[in-house]
Design an enzyme around this catalytic site. Structure first.
Site, short mmCIF file in Angstrom:
data_model
loop_
_atom_site.label_atom_id
_atom_site.label_comp_id
_atom_site.label_asym_id
_atom_site.label_seq_id
_atom_site.Cartn_x
_atom_site.Cartn_y
_atom_site.Cartn_z
N PHE A 282 54.59 39.00 41.37
CA PHE A 282 56.49 39.82 42.66
C PHE A 282 57.75 39.57 41.31
CE2 PHE A 282 54.68 38.29 47.91
CZ PHE A 282 53.94 39.35 47.21
N HIS B 225 43.23 40.96 37.34
CA HIS B 225 44.28 39.82 38.73
C HIS B 225 43.97 39.93 39.60
CE1 HIS B 225 47.68 38.15 39.91
NE2 HIS B 225 48.20 39.35 41.03
N HIS C 142 43.74 33.80 45.67
CA HIS C 142 44.67 34.12 44.92
C HIS C 142 45.18 32.23 44.66
CE1 HIS C 142 47.76 35.51 42.82
NE2 HIS C 142 48.21 36.07 43.26
N LYS D 112 38.75 35.75 41.56
CA LYS D 112 39.79 35.38 42.83
C LYS D 112 39.16 36.00 43.74
CE LYS D 112 44.60 36.02 41.38
NZ LYS D 112 44.07 36.56 40.20
N CYS E 150 53.06 35.11 40.47
CA CYS E 150 51.93 34.62 40.29
C CYS E 150 51.74 35.09 38.80
CB CYS E 150 51.16 35.94 41.47
SG CYS E 150 51.32 35.80 42.71
N GLU F 94 47.05 48.41 38.47
CA GLU F 94 45.75 47.96 37.86
C GLU F 94 44.44 48.39 36.90
OE1 GLU F 94 44.02 43.06 36.53
OE2 GLU F 94 44.18 43.37 38.48
#
Length: 417
Positions: free
Chosen positions: A403, A306, A342, A337, A166, A317
């Protein structure tokens, strides 16, 4: 090493769940449009998650002839369309430029997943004879979008794909930024595309317990930093940015939208899919981007987090943001998002376009759906909850994490001539 060159953004293109071009996307962001809806790509009745942020009213035959469309997976179709818009926006006339110094850096986190699903299913349910589509390999490989963008326009400069889950398209933008400032190209088309709203994508994300399962209230499922967040919502689409060496852009009278001033990458080095509890990789990539740009944290006006709406991801985060910025009353944070879902490997590119919009128009897009802020985040940093925030935006930062622990951060600056 010679002096580093300046790099500017001269065009953008977007295909998203809330707008099928960059202008529509920008307007929808400011209006707080929600891109979520029931899944229409396949029958999701038996799945734990039955909703997603799909691209709407997209007909590939409006952009590609039928023979082309059959050769390309949806992620490639999306990429070609977004790149074409960005090229038009940048007013690029390739016949008047040196095609040997124009290239493409384009990524996808997953690639041709729908094609892979269809072909393996046909083989498994058939008589065992391998009757694969002759375009099978070229439809699924991640680098094919970059290759086809260059082929369509005869661009012979550097050309490759990035893959960092991502964080993919932010990684692509940082790579393109570096190639340009090192003098290795004049113009680069950079970004990413993704198309994983299919049985394989939704099923696999459900199996990893990453997705929201708020089927009875899907409209508010993507709720970053909310105490009741329960996972991300899958989105799809593409974002393209034209990055150009500053003097080259000036010579051809290009429209300059913003300037890229720094990029940083790092790793959590912690877990297969989980984020470091203290956001170590996020902290390192943000700090690396600030160092690269020669900035102090207090100079950043806007951060597009994010913030996928996962329990651990948002928390880590937030800790990293607090560590970088400390008490930061001048910083505003939003999470787009909440509107787009996402977009995985394409997320960083469309969020970079959101940052371009912010520095151009001095407005920060809102976070929608977040109604009860997690107590752990209260007072850490100002959030643009519910409504856009109109304020001067000179520097905007965008975070992308993936990931495998990949982290990437990009910083843009308002262009003032």
């Amino acid at each position: 090493m010679p002096d580093l060159k300046r790099v500017v953004i001269t065009g953008v293109g977007a295909l998203t769940p809330i707008g099928n071009d960059a202008a529509s996307f920008g307007r929808a962001l400011m209006a707080g449009v929600n891109g979520v809806g029931p899944i229409t790509r396949f029958n999701a009745a038996k799945f734990k998650t039955r909703f997603a942020c799909e691209v709407k009213n997209f007909d590939p035959l409006a952009f590609l002839d039928r023979a082309e469309a059959r050769k390309y997976d949806a992620f490639t179709q999306y990429g070609l369309v977004a790149a074409e818009e960005a090229i038009r926006h940048a007013q690029l006339d390739f016949d008047q430029l040196n095609r040997n110094r124009i290239g493409v850096v384009w990524g996808s986190g997953v690639g041709g997943l729908q094609t892979l699903q269809e072909q393996i299913s046909e083989f498994a349910t058939g008589d065992g004879t391998p009757r694969f589509n002759p375009f099978f390999t070229s439809k699924i490989i991640i680098d094919i979008a970059a290759g086809l963008i260059s082929i369509k326009h005869g661009l012979r400069g550097l050309n490759y794909a990035t893959v960092s889950a991502c964080a993919t398209s932010t990684t692509a933008l940082i790579a393109a930024f570096n190639h340009l400032r090192w003098g290795q190209a004049d113009v680069l088309i950079a970004g990413g595309s993704e198309a994983t709203v299919n049985a394989t994508g939704i099923g696999s994300y459900n199996a990893s317990r990453a997705l929201s399962t708020r089927n009875d209230d899907y409209a508010t499922a993507s709720r970053p930093f909310d105490v009741a967040r329960d996972g991300f919502v899958v989105g799809e689409g593409a974002g393209a940015l034209i990055l150009e060496e500053y003097e080259h852009a000036r010579r051809r009278g290009a429209p300059i939208l913003a300037e890229i001033v720094g990029g940083g990458m790092a790793a959590d080095a912690y877990h297969l899919i989980g984020t470091h509890p203290q956001g170590e990789g996020a902290y390192l990539s943000m700090q690396a981007a600030l160092d690269d740009a020669g900035l102090h944290a207090a100079q950043i006006d806007y951060l597009n987090a994010h913030a996928t709406s996962t329990g651990l991801g948002d928390a880590s985060e937030a800790k990293a943001i607090g560590r970088v910025f400390g008490p930061a009353p001048s910083l505003h944070v939003s999470a787009t998002k909440s509107m787009t879902g996402h977009l995985l490997g394409a997320a960083g590119a469309i969020e970079a376009i959101a940052c371009v919009h912010a520095v151009q128009h001095d407005v920060i897009p809102p976070i929608i759906n977040t109604t009860t802020l997690d107590p752990d985040f209260v007072g850490r940093f100002p959030l643009a909850l519910g409504q856009p925030v109109y304020r001067p935006v000179t520097y905007a930062m965008s975070n992308s994490f993936g990931f495998g622990g990949h982290t990437a951060t990009l910083i843009m600056r308002k262009y003032e001539g």
